[in-house]
Write an enzyme that holds these catalytic residues in place. Sequence first.
Site, PDB file in Angstrom:
ATOM      1  N   GLU A 157       1.097  -1.209   0.120  1.00  0.00           N
ATOM      2  CA  GLU A 157       0.041   0.113   0.059  1.00  0.00           C
ATOM      3  C   GLU A 157       1.113   1.058  -0.284  1.00  0.00           C
ATOM      4  O   GLU A 157       2.418   1.530   0.825  1.00  0.00           O
ATOM      5  CB  GLU A 157      -0.792  -0.196   1.916  1.00  0.00           C
ATOM      6  CG  GLU A 157      -1.761   1.577   1.301  1.00  0.00           C
ATOM      7  CD  GLU A 157      -2.739   1.007   2.429  1.00  0.00           C
ATOM      8  OE1 GLU A 157      -3.272   0.044   3.381  1.00  0.00           O
ATOM      9  OE2 GLU A 157      -2.968   1.920   2.442  1.00  0.00           O
TER      10      GLU A 157
ATOM     11  N   ARG B 212       5.172 -12.620   9.153  1.00  0.00           N
ATOM     12  CA  ARG B 212       5.866 -11.148   9.149  1.00  0.00           C
ATOM     13  C   ARG B 212       7.574 -11.028  10.169  1.00  0.00           C
ATOM     14  O   ARG B 212       7.594 -12.198  10.937  1.00  0.00           O
ATOM     15  CB  ARG B 212       4.965  -9.904   9.578  1.00  0.00           C
ATOM     16  CG  ARG B 212       4.876  -9.986  10.734  1.00  0.00           C
ATOM     17  CD  ARG B 212       3.571  -8.505  11.405  1.00  0.00           C
ATOM     18  NE  ARG B 212       2.888  -8.358  10.196  1.00  0.00           N
ATOM     19  CZ  ARG B 212       2.583  -7.302   9.314  1.00  0.00           C
ATOM     20  NH1 ARG B 212       3.909  -6.754   9.627  1.00  0.00           N
ATOM     21  NH2 ARG B 212       1.840  -6.389   8.501  1.00  0.00           N
TER      22      ARG B 212
ATOM     23  N   LYS C 241       4.273   0.862   9.945  1.00  0.00           N
ATOM     24  CA  LYS C 241       4.170   2.243   9.246  1.00  0.00           C
ATOM     25  C   LYS C 241       4.113   3.272   9.926  1.00  0.00           C
ATOM     26  O   LYS C 241       4.568   4.442   9.385  1.00  0.00           O
ATOM     27  CB  LYS C 241       3.390   1.824   7.870  1.00  0.00           C
ATOM     28  CG  LYS C 241       4.353   1.106   6.928  1.00  0.00           C
ATOM     29  CD  LYS C 241       3.303   1.315   5.935  1.00  0.00           C
ATOM     30  CE  LYS C 241       3.445   0.121   4.526  1.00  0.00           C
ATOM     31  NZ  LYS C 241       2.129   0.087   4.042  1.00  0.00           N
TER      32      LYS C 241
HETATM   33  P1  ATP Z   1      -0.127  -1.084   6.872  1.00  0.00           P
HETATM   34  O1  ATP Z   1      -0.459  -1.236   8.216  1.00  0.00           O
HETATM   35  O2  ATP Z   1      -0.162   0.028   5.726  1.00  0.00           O
HETATM   36  O3  ATP Z   1      -1.067  -2.535   5.676  1.00  0.00           O
HETATM   37  P2  ATP Z   1       1.071  -2.833   5.912  1.00  0.00           P
HETATM   38  O4  ATP Z   1       3.437  -3.222   6.918  1.00  0.00           O
HETATM   39  O5  ATP Z   1       0.882  -4.839   5.839  1.00  0.00           O
HETATM   40  O6  ATP Z   1       0.876  -1.704   6.672  1.00  0.00           O
HETATM   41  P3  ATP Z   1       1.690  -3.110   3.515  1.00  0.00           P
HETATM   42  O7  ATP Z   1       1.886  -2.049   2.392  1.00  0.00           O
HETATM   43  O8  ATP Z   1      -0.008  -4.169   3.262  1.00  0.00           O
HETATM   44  O9  ATP Z   1       2.584  -2.938   4.454  1.00  0.00           O
HETATM   45  O10 ATP Z   1       2.877  -4.901   2.889  1.00  0.00           O
HETATM   46  C1  ATP Z   1       3.256  -5.341   1.493  1.00  0.00           C
HETATM   47  C2  ATP Z   1       3.263  -7.027   1.564  1.00  0.00           C
HETATM   48  O11 ATP Z   1       4.027  -6.689   2.409  1.00  0.00           O
HETATM   49  C3  ATP Z   1       1.968  -6.740   2.480  1.00  0.00           C
HETATM   50  O12 ATP Z   1       2.127  -8.607   1.126  1.00  0.00           O
HETATM   51  C4  ATP Z   1       2.788  -7.234   3.854  1.00  0.00           C
HETATM   52  O13 ATP Z   1       2.159  -8.875   3.904  1.00  0.00           O
HETATM   53  C5  ATP Z   1       4.339  -7.716   3.033  1.00  0.00           C
HETATM   54  N1  ATP Z   1       4.774  -7.492   4.837  1.00  0.00           N
HETATM   55  C6  ATP Z   1       4.545  -6.051   5.086  1.00  0.00           C
HETATM   56  N2  ATP Z   1       5.112  -5.708   6.646  1.00  0.00           N
HETATM   57  C7  ATP Z   1       6.198  -6.921   6.298  1.00  0.00           C
HETATM   58  C8  ATP Z   1       6.619  -7.863   7.214  1.00  0.00           C
HETATM   59  N3  ATP Z   1       7.366  -6.991   8.801  1.00  0.00           N
HETATM   60  N4  ATP Z   1       7.154  -8.717   7.201  1.00  0.00           N
HETATM   61  C9  ATP Z   1       7.335  -9.413   5.883  1.00  0.00           C
HETATM   62  N5  ATP Z   1       6.098  -9.295   5.327  1.00  0.00           N
HETATM   63  C10 ATP Z   1       5.373  -8.193   5.787  1.00  0.00           C
END
Ligand code: ATP
Length: 560
Positions: free
Chosen positions: A41, A265, A275
Site C-alpha cells: 500500500e 511477518r 509503518k
Molecule cells: P499497513 O499497516 O499499512 O497495511 P503493511 O506493513 O501490511 O502495513 P503493506 O504495504 O500492506 O504494509 O505490505 C505489503 C506486503 O508486505 C504485504 O503482503 C505484507 O503482508 C508484507 N509485509 C508487511 N510487513 C511485513 C513484515 N514485517 N514482514 C514480512 N512481510 C511484510
Amino acid sequence: MAEEKTTVENTPRTNFIREIVDEHLQTNRYGGKVVTRFPPEPNGYLHIGHAKSICLNFGIARDYNGKCNLRFDDTNPTKEEQEYVDSILEDVRWLGFQWDGLYYASDYFEQLYEFALRLIKKGKAFVCDLTADQIREYRGTPTEPGTESPYRNRSVDENLDLFTRMRAGEFLDGARTLRAKIDMTSPNFNMRDPVMYRILRATHHRTGDVWCIYPTYDWAHGQSDSIEGITNSVCTLEFEIHRPLYDWFLDELGIHHPQQTEFARLNLSYTMMSKRRLLQLVEEGLVNSWNDPRMPSISGFRRRGYTPESIRSFADRIGVSKREYIQDVTVLEDCLREDLNARAPRVMAVLRPLKIVIENYPDGQAEELEAVNNPEDTAAGVRKVPFSKVLYIEQDDFREAPPKKYFRLSPGSEVRLRYAYIIKCVGVVKDEKTGEVIELRCTYDPETRSGSAQSSRKVKSTIHWVSATHALNAEVRLYDRLFTVEEPGGEDWKQLINPHSLEVVKSCKVEPSLANANVQDRFQFERLGYFCVDDDSKPGALVFNRAVTLRDTWAKIEKK
Ligand code: ATP
Ligand code: MG
C-alpha cells in the site's frame, strides 16, 4: 567499488510456500504457471519486513521461471501518495528485482464494480443503510452471533438501483455501504456480511475525483489477484483469518482462484516495523527522515551502507515460518559484514586523531607506501598511501599508563604502523592546562618497512594511521540501535528510543585516496568497521556513515 561482483549468493532454499508451489506444479492446478505479486500500500516507505516479502515473492518467480508483479494496493485514498509510490519503485529495483507487470488496484476499480454488480444480481450482496457504528453493534462478539441488518433482504433491483446511485454520488459519505451477504452467525467475524464498498469523497492519487465509492481491502485484494492471474498470493499471518472470505468472493464470482498462503511477518530486534509508528518517528523529528540511517526502512539501510546482496542474503538465511518471533538483528549485520568483507576496499581513517611526530624521520620528506586494497580479493590490487614525519593515530591506540595486556602504544613501547614501520613512543606532550596528552614523540626503525627484506621483526600489535599533511578531513556518523530494548512497543514506546543512537564525529582524518569517493561507495576503515559515503557528502566535505562495526561489539557489552 566493484558492484558487479556479488559474493553472497542466494541459494534457493525450499520452504512451505515453495512446497505448495511444487504441489501445484505436480497436480497441474495452474497449468504449470507460477505467478506471484508484491502488493504494497503506498502509504509509507518500505521497510526490511517488506524486503522479506519482496525476496520471497520475486525469489519464487525467479526460481520457478514464473512471473512476479508489483501491485500498488491503493484502495485507501486518504493515506496514499505519489511520493510513496516512487520510493517503493526505487526500493524494489535497488533490491535487485524487476517486476513483470506494474499494476495498481485502482486500475481495476471499474472491473471490481462490475464484479460487485454480479454479486448483487446473484443475491450475494446488498446495500446497507446502517452507519459504521451500527454495523459494529450488529456484528456481535466472538462468543455471540451477530444480528442481520434490517436492509439485508432488499430486492436485487433495489440493490442495483441504490448501488448505482452510490457510485453516482447521490448519497453522503458513510450513508450507505455495499455488503456481502454471507453469514451473521459465522464464528469468523470476516464472514459476518463484510463491507465491500464505502462512500468516501477523497481525491485519489491516481483516479482523482472519478470515484466516490472505494472498495475495501478484502474486496479489492483477491479479485485483483485473480485479474492478474496470480497463482500464489502470499501474505502475512494476520490475513489467515481473511482467507475464507478471500475464497468466498472468488468462488461466488467463479473466476480464476489463486491460492492464498500466509507466513510470519518479520520482526527485527531493537526496531519496529509498524509503518504508522515509523511515520511518527519522521513526522515528530525523532529521526531526520525516512532514509535516516537509523531507520529500518529499505532507504535507511541503503543510505547507511547496506548492500542489496546483504539484504537478500538475510532474507534467504532467515527463511519463512508460520510462527512469529523476534529476529535478532545481528544476523542481518553479519550478512552485511560477510558481503563487504569480500568486496569493500580497505582504507585507513582515524576517527579521533592523536598527533604523533617521528623524530628521526627527515623533515619535509614523504614516501608512498604500498597498501593492499582487499586481502580477500587479490584482483582489487594495491594503492599508495603517503607516509611522513607527522601522523595521526587513534587516541584509543595510546595509553599513558597501559593496563595489563594492552599491546598498543604507550611510553617506551613499540607498535607496527600498518603498511609502514615499527615505531617506538619516546615521549609525550601534554596540554599545560588540562594535562591531556596532545602529541606523542616517536622514533621509527627504518629497517622495518613492511614488505622489505628486513621487515621480519615482530611486535605485538599493528595500528592504523594517516599522514597529517596528506589526510583529508571528514565527518563520520556512528550509529547504535534506535531503541534500547529488543522489542520496543506499548504506549510509551517513544521513551524507549536510544538517546545515543547517533554520534557525530566531526574532526576525523582519512587517507587521501578517498578524495574522489562517491555517495554510496562503501569501504572498510581498517580496524573500525564498514563505512559508506553519506548523501550529505561533498568533495572537500566528506561524510561517512558507519554501516556496521567489524565485530558485534553490542553482544559483548551485553554480556558484561
Ligand atoms: P499497513 O499497516 O499499512 O497495511 P503493511 O506493513 O501490511 O502495513 P503493506 O504495504 O500492506 O504494509 O505490505 C505489503 C506486503 O508486505 C504485504 O503482503 C505484507 O503482508 C508484507 N509485509 C508487511 N510487513 C511485513 C513484515 N514485517 N514482514 C514480512 N512481510 C511484510
Ligand atoms: Mg497491509
